[in-house]
Design a protein around this motif. Sequence first.
Motif: not given
Length: 145
Positions: A7-11, A13-14, A19-21, A48-58
């Motif tokens: 769990a990482v604070r939003e500010d 994150l790269p 942008k993926t979210e 970049a979207f396809y790289k991160y899409k399955d690992g980024v969730y709020l």
Amino acid sequence: MSERFYAVREDLLPDGILKTEQVKALLRRGEAATVHEAAERVGLSRSAFYKYKDGVYLLEQTSREKVATFSLDLEHRSGVLSKVLGMLADCDGNVLTIHQSIPLQGMANVVISLDISGLHMTLNELADRLRRTEGVKRAVIIGLG
């Protein structure tokens, strides 16, 4: 190697992760019809979207998404499964999958996976309610995830 989650604070994150979210949010809300359109709007490459899409969730999304799987033995009579599904809908359960075996000796086994994020009762209360439904001979929770 097992997966690890943070769990990482939003500010911290790269931009690519943030942008993926944003792309996923545009698609969820129907504000963009395609990944290409959504990615272009937020300034993210599709790769970049396809790289991160399955690992980024709020964080709030992951805590709300809950699935329970029930195994039910139902009498082979017209309307029994319909009553079960109606009762699940009345409890704000959302059916994800149903697998029904061929009835043998007047009984059919049904396995139902259910989104329980909107459920307004405990799982044990739901299982008890299933057991009290006419035509249900057995109802057990066989999985949570």
